[in-house]
Motif scaffolding. Structure first.
Motif, PDB file in Angstrom:
ATOM      1  N   TYR A 156      25.017  46.022  33.911  1.00 59.54           N
ATOM      2  CA  TYR A 156      26.116  45.994  33.275  1.00 59.54           C
ATOM      3  C   TYR A 156      27.253  46.855  33.163  1.00 59.54           C
ATOM      4  O   TYR A 156      26.340  48.211  33.491  1.00 59.54           O
ATOM      5  CB  TYR A 156      26.434  45.374  31.345  1.00 59.54           C
ATOM      6  N   ALA A 157      28.356  47.057  32.823  1.00 53.05           N
ATOM      7  CA  ALA A 157      28.855  48.329  33.443  1.00 53.05           C
ATOM      8  C   ALA A 157      29.729  49.184  32.093  1.00 53.05           C
ATOM      9  O   ALA A 157      28.695  48.718  30.547  1.00 53.05           O
ATOM     10  CB  ALA A 157      30.647  47.621  33.160  1.00 53.05           C
ATOM     11  N   PHE A 158      29.556  50.506  32.162  1.00 54.88           N
ATOM     12  CA  PHE A 158      29.215  51.718  31.308  1.00 54.88           C
ATOM     13  C   PHE A 158      30.732  52.126  30.948  1.00 54.88           C
ATOM     14  O   PHE A 158      30.792  52.322  29.914  1.00 54.88           O
ATOM     15  CB  PHE A 158      27.931  52.638  31.729  1.00 54.88           C
ATOM     16  N   THR A 159      31.500  51.636  31.272  1.00 49.63           N
ATOM     17  CA  THR A 159      33.276  50.915  30.832  1.00 49.63           C
ATOM     18  C   THR A 159      33.580  50.072  31.106  1.00 49.63           C
ATOM     19  O   THR A 159      33.295  49.148  31.364  1.00 49.63           O
ATOM     20  CB  THR A 159      33.620  52.580  31.980  1.00 49.63           C
ATOM     21  N   PRO A 160      34.995  50.287  30.379  1.00 44.21           N
ATOM     22  CA  PRO A 160      35.007  48.319  30.286  1.00 44.21           C
ATOM     23  C   PRO A 160      35.997  48.325  31.721  1.00 44.21           C
ATOM     24  O   PRO A 160      36.092  49.732  32.298  1.00 44.21           O
ATOM     25  CB  PRO A 160      36.224  48.844  28.730  1.00 44.21           C
ATOM     26  N   ASP A 161      36.678  47.284  31.996  1.00 51.22           N
ATOM     27  CA  ASP A 161      37.563  47.199  32.984  1.00 51.22           C
ATOM     28  C   ASP A 161      36.799  48.239  34.789  1.00 51.22           C
ATOM     29  O   ASP A 161      37.420  48.152  35.327  1.00 51.22           O
ATOM     30  CB  ASP A 161      39.167  47.488  32.951  1.00 51.22           C
ATOM     31  N   CYS A 162      35.641  46.890  34.186  1.00 51.01           N
ATOM     32  CA  CYS A 162      35.119  47.531  35.837  1.00 51.01           C
ATOM     33  C   CYS A 162      34.630  46.336  36.474  1.00 51.01           C
ATOM     34  O   CYS A 162      33.373  45.554  36.374  1.00 51.01           O
ATOM     35  CB  CYS A 162      33.707  48.827  35.279  1.00 51.01           C
ATOM     36  N   TYR A 163      35.960  46.323  37.652  1.00 50.10           N
ATOM     37  CA  TYR A 163      35.675  44.817  38.362  1.00 50.10           C
ATOM     38  C   TYR A 163      35.193  43.489  37.770  1.00 50.10           C
ATOM     39  O   TYR A 163      33.579  42.828  38.785  1.00 50.10           O
ATOM     40  CB  TYR A 163      34.883  45.607  39.545  1.00 50.10           C
ATOM     41  N   GLY A 164      35.337  43.937  36.361  1.00 47.16           N
ATOM     42  CA  GLY A 164      34.923  42.959  36.189  1.00 47.16           C
ATOM     43  C   GLY A 164      33.214  42.206  35.550  1.00 47.16           C
ATOM     44  O   GLY A 164      32.816  41.245  35.349  1.00 47.16           O
ATOM     45  N   LEU A 165      32.907  42.865  35.664  1.00 49.35           N
ATOM     46  CA  LEU A 165      31.359  43.457  34.895  1.00 49.35           C
ATOM     47  C   LEU A 165      31.305  43.118  33.343  1.00 49.35           C
ATOM     48  O   LEU A 165      31.923  43.149  32.646  1.00 49.35           O
ATOM     49  CB  LEU A 165      30.278  44.197  35.380  1.00 49.35           C
ATOM     50  N   PRO A 166      30.084  42.386  32.924  1.00 48.77           N
ATOM     51  CA  PRO A 166      29.802  42.451  31.745  1.00 48.77           C
ATOM     52  C   PRO A 166      30.349  44.135  30.867  1.00 48.77           C
ATOM     53  O   PRO A 166      29.831  44.820  32.062  1.00 48.77           O
ATOM     54  CB  PRO A 166      29.719  41.716  31.148  1.00 48.77           C
ATOM     55  N   THR A 167      30.489  44.382  30.115  1.00 46.98           N
ATOM     56  CA  THR A 167      30.754  45.918  29.792  1.00 46.98           C
ATOM     57  C   THR A 167      29.060  45.932  28.443  1.00 46.98           C
ATOM     58  O   THR A 167      29.245  45.181  27.690  1.00 46.98           O
ATOM     59  CB  THR A 167      31.306  46.075  28.845  1.00 46.98           C
ATOM     60  N   ILE A 168      28.169  47.586  28.891  1.00 45.37           N
ATOM     61  CA  ILE A 168      27.498  47.468  27.744  1.00 45.37           C
ATOM     62  C   ILE A 168      28.010  48.429  26.671  1.00 45.37           C
ATOM     63  O   ILE A 168      28.672  48.863  27.145  1.00 45.37           O
ATOM     64  CB  ILE A 168      26.339  48.422  28.688  1.00 45.37           C
ATOM     65  N   GLY A 169      27.364  48.104  25.422  1.00 46.86           N
ATOM     66  CA  GLY A 169      28.095  49.323  24.379  1.00 46.86           C
ATOM     67  C   GLY A 169      26.783  50.063  24.108  1.00 46.86           C
ATOM     68  O   GLY A 169      26.090  50.867  25.162  1.00 46.86           O
ATOM     69  N   THR A 170      27.783  51.474  23.588  1.00 49.76           N
ATOM     70  CA  THR A 170      27.813  52.452  23.878  1.00 49.76           C
ATOM     71  C   THR A 170      26.243  53.259  23.385  1.00 49.76           C
ATOM     72  O   THR A 170      25.221  53.690  24.193  1.00 49.76           O
ATOM     73  CB  THR A 170      28.595  53.605  23.076  1.00 49.76           C
TER      74      THR A 170
END
Length: 295
Positions: A156-170
């Motif tokens: 999962y992505a570590f920033t928002p809007d990363c090529y459509g990947l789900p985002t992980i919380g901080t």
């Protein structure tokens, strides 16, 4: 200040398709030993030791400004024509049903080709991949030709809007990385490297700050192969050959369903770069050269 990186558009297709643990310390989570406060560690790479030996501490970079996780993109441009081929073993936390239905997220043919051509390589592996293919993870780890590094547990992505990947919380960033190291250990990967590659290559200062306690060096790249979902192996090979410079880090993939042309491309890339005088190395060697240059 380091800002969020927007990497090449050729990664977009990969990101669009590759969509719980306590806050334990590195030792409890099965992480590599965290480097001390010196400027850099330049010991021999772990993979040069026999599988049964305890390796020397791998080279890492010192923390960046304000103590942020250091980021490595490429090795020195002078001092030798070295290049590191890196392969992301991607599998997200929610792709188990697809694997159960027969989709292959591994690529044994590619690994066999790298072995036949004797190409030292660094594999950035997700923890979920190691759980799905423990025998392959262990085999790679026990082969001195390869070194295993961390690509998160979930992808999962570590920033928002990363090529459509789900985002992980901080709050879950650190534990996701630690969970991957734990998955490696359970699969039989005894000495994973203290390197981390952000899913999609996306990071910002917040992500670098959250990972500081883990003691990893974040590893990016300077050459995008374009192999994600590519079917033209010649085009992939040409993109790599056009981009490689001394000290380059090339990002490729060893996921059969997501990068079906990679193995064939490697059969072109390797002999051509060797003909040009390049020597293939693992990321640890490039980091060691960079660390030595800063000392």
């Amino acid at each position: 200040m380091i800002t969020r990186r927007a990497w090449s558009a050729s990664l977009c297709a990969l990101g669009a398709a590759l969509v719980g643990c306590g806050a334990h310390g590195a030792q409890d989570a099965g992480l590599p030993e965290r480097p001390g406060p010196s400027a850099a560690t330049t010991a021999s790479p772990a993979s040069t030791a026999s599988p049964s030996a305890t390796p020397s501490r791998p080279p890492t970079l010192a923390p960046g400004p304000a103590g942020l996780t250091p980021v490595f993109t490429n090795g020195p441009r002078t001092g030798g024509k070295t290049v590191a081929l890196t392969f992301d073993a991607d599998m997200t936390a929610d792709q188990g049903s697809r694997a159960a239905a027969g989709e292959r997220f591994d690529n044994p043919e590619l690994v066999a080709t790298l072995r036949r051509l004797k190409v030292p390589s660094t594999v950035f592996m997700t923890g979920r991949w190691a759980e799905e293919y423990p025998d392959e993870a262990r085999s790679l780890a026990q082969d001195p030709l390869f070194e295993i590094a961390n690509h998160s547990y979930s992808h999962y992505a570590f920033t928002p809007d990363c090529y459509g990947l789900p985002t992980i919380g901080t709050a879950r960033m650190r534990s996701d990385v630690e969970r991957a190291f734990t998955a490696f250990r359970k699969a039989g990967v005894a000495h994973a490297m203290p390197y981390f590659r952000f899913p999609g290559g996306c990071y910002d200062d917040r992500a670098l700050r959250e990972l500081t306690p883990v003691g990893v060096t974040a590893v990016q790249w300077d050459v995008v192969s374009g192999d994600a979902f590519a079917t033209d192996a010649d085009a992939v090979a040409q993109q790599v050959l056009d981009g490689v410079r001394p000290g380059s880090v090339v990002v490729m993939h060893c996921t059969r369903s997501a990068a079906p042309a990679t193995e064939k491309a490697v059969r072109t890339i390797v002999p051509e770069l060797r003909d040009r005088g390049f020597r293939f190395v693992k990321v640890s060697e490039l980091i060691g050269e960079e660390a030595g240059g800063r000392g």
